[in-house]
Design an enzyme around this catalytic site. Structure first.
Site, PDB file in Angstrom:
ATOM      1  N   HIS A 145      -1.147  -1.243  -4.319  1.00 40.18           N
ATOM      2  CA  HIS A 145      -2.480  -0.888  -3.320  1.00 40.18           C
ATOM      3  C   HIS A 145      -2.537   0.664  -3.265  1.00 40.18           C
ATOM      4  O   HIS A 145      -1.556   1.269  -2.617  1.00 40.18           O
ATOM      5  CB  HIS A 145      -2.381  -1.636  -2.235  1.00 40.18           C
ATOM      6  N   MET A 190     -11.225  -5.666   5.684  1.00 42.16           N
ATOM      7  CA  MET A 190     -10.392  -4.809   6.466  1.00 42.16           C
ATOM      8  C   MET A 190     -10.099  -5.436   7.833  1.00 42.16           C
ATOM      9  O   MET A 190     -10.937  -5.667   8.383  1.00 42.16           O
ATOM     10  CB  MET A 190     -11.319  -3.484   6.586  1.00 42.16           C
ATOM     11  N   GLY A 245      -8.469   4.128   7.160  1.00 46.82           N
ATOM     12  CA  GLY A 245      -8.263   5.578   7.291  1.00 46.82           C
ATOM     13  C   GLY A 245      -6.834   5.522   7.527  1.00 46.82           C
ATOM     14  O   GLY A 245      -6.095   6.813   7.220  1.00 46.82           O
ATOM     15  N   PHE A 246      -6.086   4.784   8.089  1.00 46.27           N
ATOM     16  CA  PHE A 246      -4.654   5.112   8.396  1.00 46.27           C
ATOM     17  C   PHE A 246      -3.634   3.728   8.230  1.00 46.27           C
ATOM     18  O   PHE A 246      -4.404   2.690   8.621  1.00 46.27           O
ATOM     19  CB  PHE A 246      -4.612   5.543   9.876  1.00 46.27           C
ATOM     20  N   GLY A 247      -2.709   3.956   7.806  1.00 49.10           N
ATOM     21  CA  GLY A 247      -1.625   2.834   8.011  1.00 49.10           C
ATOM     22  C   GLY A 247      -1.081   2.569   9.452  1.00 49.10           C
ATOM     23  O   GLY A 247      -1.411   3.372  10.220  1.00 49.10           O
ATOM     24  N   GLY A 248      -0.212   1.429   9.470  1.00 49.71           N
ATOM     25  CA  GLY A 248       0.498   1.339  10.939  1.00 49.71           C
ATOM     26  C   GLY A 248      -0.277   0.685  12.149  1.00 49.71           C
ATOM     27  O   GLY A 248       0.236   0.806  13.197  1.00 49.71           O
ATOM     28  N   GLY A 283       1.298  -2.235   3.968  1.00 48.52           N
ATOM     29  CA  GLY A 283       1.867  -0.761   3.906  1.00 48.52           C
ATOM     30  C   GLY A 283       3.184  -0.662   4.834  1.00 48.52           C
ATOM     31  O   GLY A 283       4.233  -0.478   4.073  1.00 48.52           O
ATOM     32  N   SER A 284       2.765  -0.625   5.863  1.00 48.10           N
ATOM     33  CA  SER A 284       4.057   0.274   6.900  1.00 48.10           C
ATOM     34  C   SER A 284       4.904  -1.214   7.033  1.00 48.10           C
ATOM     35  O   SER A 284       5.994  -1.201   7.679  1.00 48.10           O
ATOM     36  CB  SER A 284       3.514   0.540   8.220  1.00 48.10           C
ATOM     37  N   SER A 343       0.746  -1.179   0.009  1.00 44.36           N
ATOM     38  CA  SER A 343       0.261   0.036   0.136  1.00 44.36           C
ATOM     39  C   SER A 343       0.896   1.259  -0.024  1.00 44.36           C
ATOM     40  O   SER A 343       1.756   1.428   0.958  1.00 44.36           O
ATOM     41  CB  SER A 343      -0.701   0.002   1.159  1.00 44.36           C
ATOM     42  N   ASP A 398      -4.432   3.582  -1.982  1.00 40.57           N
ATOM     43  CA  ASP A 398      -5.503   4.042  -0.887  1.00 40.57           C
ATOM     44  C   ASP A 398      -6.118   5.414  -1.015  1.00 40.57           C
ATOM     45  O   ASP A 398      -5.444   6.424  -1.008  1.00 40.57           O
ATOM     46  CB  ASP A 398      -5.112   4.029   0.569  1.00 40.57           C
ATOM     47  N   MET A 437      -8.533   8.173   0.075  1.00 40.96           N
ATOM     48  CA  MET A 437      -9.568   8.683   0.980  1.00 40.96           C
ATOM     49  C   MET A 437      -9.859  10.199   0.884  1.00 40.96           C
ATOM     50  O   MET A 437      -9.192  10.847   0.502  1.00 40.96           O
ATOM     51  CB  MET A 437      -8.475   8.574   2.355  1.00 40.96           C
ATOM     52  N   ASP A 473      -6.658  -6.323   4.295  1.00 40.28           N
ATOM     53  CA  ASP A 473      -6.042  -5.354   4.210  1.00 40.28           C
ATOM     54  C   ASP A 473      -5.878  -4.447   5.719  1.00 40.28           C
ATOM     55  O   ASP A 473      -7.079  -4.108   6.215  1.00 40.28           O
ATOM     56  CB  ASP A 473      -6.882  -4.225   3.373  1.00 40.28           C
ATOM     57  N   GLY A 474      -4.627  -4.316   6.166  1.00 41.07           N
ATOM     58  CA  GLY A 474      -4.326  -3.621   7.644  1.00 41.07           C
ATOM     59  C   GLY A 474      -3.733  -4.835   8.317  1.00 41.07           C
ATOM     60  O   GLY A 474      -4.375  -5.920   8.935  1.00 41.07           O
ATOM     61  N   GLY A 475      -2.552  -3.996   8.726  1.00 37.54           N
ATOM     62  CA  GLY A 475      -1.814  -4.764   9.868  1.00 37.54           C
ATOM     63  C   GLY A 475      -1.353  -6.031   9.685  1.00 37.54           C
ATOM     64  O   GLY A 475      -0.817  -6.967  10.580  1.00 37.54           O
ATOM     65  N   MET A 479     -11.922   4.564  -0.433  1.00 35.77           N
ATOM     66  CA  MET A 479     -12.696   4.953   1.019  1.00 35.77           C
ATOM     67  C   MET A 479     -13.300   6.208   0.722  1.00 35.77           C
ATOM     68  O   MET A 479     -12.633   7.391   1.208  1.00 35.77           O
ATOM     69  CB  MET A 479     -11.599   4.718   2.153  1.00 35.77           C
TER      70      MET A 479
HETATM   71  C1  DX5 Z   1      -6.153   1.458   5.850  1.00 36.19           C
HETATM   72  C2  DX5 Z   1      -5.615   1.304   4.377  1.00 36.19           C
HETATM   73  C3  DX5 Z   1      -4.588   0.057   4.311  1.00 36.19           C
HETATM   74  C4  DX5 Z   1      -3.487   0.806   5.117  1.00 36.19           C
HETATM   75  C5  DX5 Z   1      -2.652  -0.720   5.320  1.00 36.19           C
HETATM   76  O1  DX5 Z   1      -7.174   2.455   5.681  1.00 36.19           O
HETATM   77  O2  DX5 Z   1      -6.958   0.532   3.747  1.00 36.19           O
HETATM   78  O3  DX5 Z   1      -4.439  -0.285   3.047  1.00 36.19           O
HETATM   79  O4  DX5 Z   1      -2.605   1.378   4.322  1.00 36.19           O
HETATM   80  O5  DX5 Z   1      -1.375  -0.242   6.095  1.00 36.19           O
HETATM   81  P1  DX5 Z   1      -0.721  -1.045   7.117  1.00 36.19           P
HETATM   82  O6  DX5 Z   1      -0.211  -2.361   6.327  1.00 36.19           O
HETATM   83  O7  DX5 Z   1       0.406  -0.306   7.596  1.00 36.19           O
HETATM   84  O8  DX5 Z   1      -1.515  -1.553   8.195  1.00 36.19           O
HETATM   85 ZN    ZN Z   2      -6.367  -0.273   1.484  1.00 35.49          ZN
END
Ligand code: DX5
Ligand code: ZN
Length: 239
Positions: A37, A147, A152-155, A211-212, A12, A39, A41, A189-191, A78
């Site tokens: 990916h 999800m 809304g946020f990475g990490g 992502g992170s 991402s 994102d 927003m 998607d996420g974590g 999103m």
């Molecule tokens: C959050 C995004 C995810 C996010 C994943 O709303 O949809 O794609 O960027 O980031 P990580 O992998 O850092 O959780």
């Molecule tokens: Zn995403």
């Protein structure tokens, strides 16, 4: 016995260095990424604002491997409403366009719109959103995304309850396939990290947003290699 499943890693760019986005995309593709990916927003559907179709268009030329093989742009909307931006991203080069069913008035019409523009449509399910929307849409889409964080946020940290939800989504997809229906990717998607990707794969996912876990690390190829090594071990536990 779990049949051989092919896995895809979708970095991402939300966690990439936005000042060097093209280079970052090229670097992560050179490191082995299968999808990019993207994102999107709107600071309305989610409490954050990222990038629009023009950035997608700017990134698109970088979405190819060294031998010229295209790397799909996996656009995650999103946004609310969906239709107008879905059309803009289709024109900007998106390959997959996923959206949250709660964010559009007419889910089937939005799915048909995305497909009519030559893109592969998919639905995204927030942690608290039930999968019953799939009863009337699974035959029309190419990807289901769960999800495993609130969008809304990475990490953020992976929400463990996603594992059982993945199992249910996997069963719906496999039944459809067994009855001669359309194959559907199951994305999470996420974590997603090196230390949980194997468990997530064993729960049923085949496509992994990260992502992170990747961006910000000194060696993207090393991380992607470790993620793939963990995926190679998946299934041995499930078999
Ligand atoms: C959050 C995004 C995810 C996010 C994943 O709303 O949809 O794609 O960027 O980031 P990580 O992998 O850092 O959780
Ligand atoms: Zn995403």
């Amino acid at each position: 016995m779990s049949q051989e499943r092919s896995y895809r890693i979708a970095p991402s760019i939300l966690s990439a260095d936005f000042a060097r986005l093209g280079e970052e995309v090229r670097a992560v593709i050179d490191a082995g990424a299968d999808f990019i990916h993207f994102d999107v927003m709107d600071n309305h559907y989610v409490p954050n604002l990222t990038f629009g179709p023009m950035i997608c268009q700017a990134v698109k030329p970088y979405c190819k491997k060294a031998d010229g093989t295209p790397v799909p742009l996996d656009v995650h909307l999103m946004v609310e409403p969906v239709d107008e931006l879905a059309a803009s991203f289709a024109k900007a080069g998106a390959d997959y366009i996923t959206f949250h069913p709660e964010a559009t008035r007419h889910v089937d019409r939005t799915i048909q719109l995305i497909r009519s523009l030559g893109c592969k449509p998919g639905l995204v399910f927030n942690p608290a959103t039930p999968l019953n929307w799939l009863e009337h849409t699974l035959k029309q889409i190419d990807i289901v995304m769960l999800m495993s964080v609130n969008p809304g946020f990475g990490g953020q940290s992976f929400i463990e309850g996603t594992l059982s939800k993945l199992g249910y989504a996997r069963s719906l997809i496999d039944v459809q396939l067994a009855m001669g229906g359309r194959p559907v990717l199951l994305e999470v998607d996420g974590g997603v990290k090196i230390d949980n990707i194997r468990q997530i794969a064993e729960a049923g996912a085949d496509t992994f947003v990260a992502g992170s876990a990747i961006f910000g690390k000194p060696d993207y190829a090393a991380v992607v290699t470790q993620l793939r090594a963990e995926l190679a071990l998946a299934g041995s536990a499930a078999a």
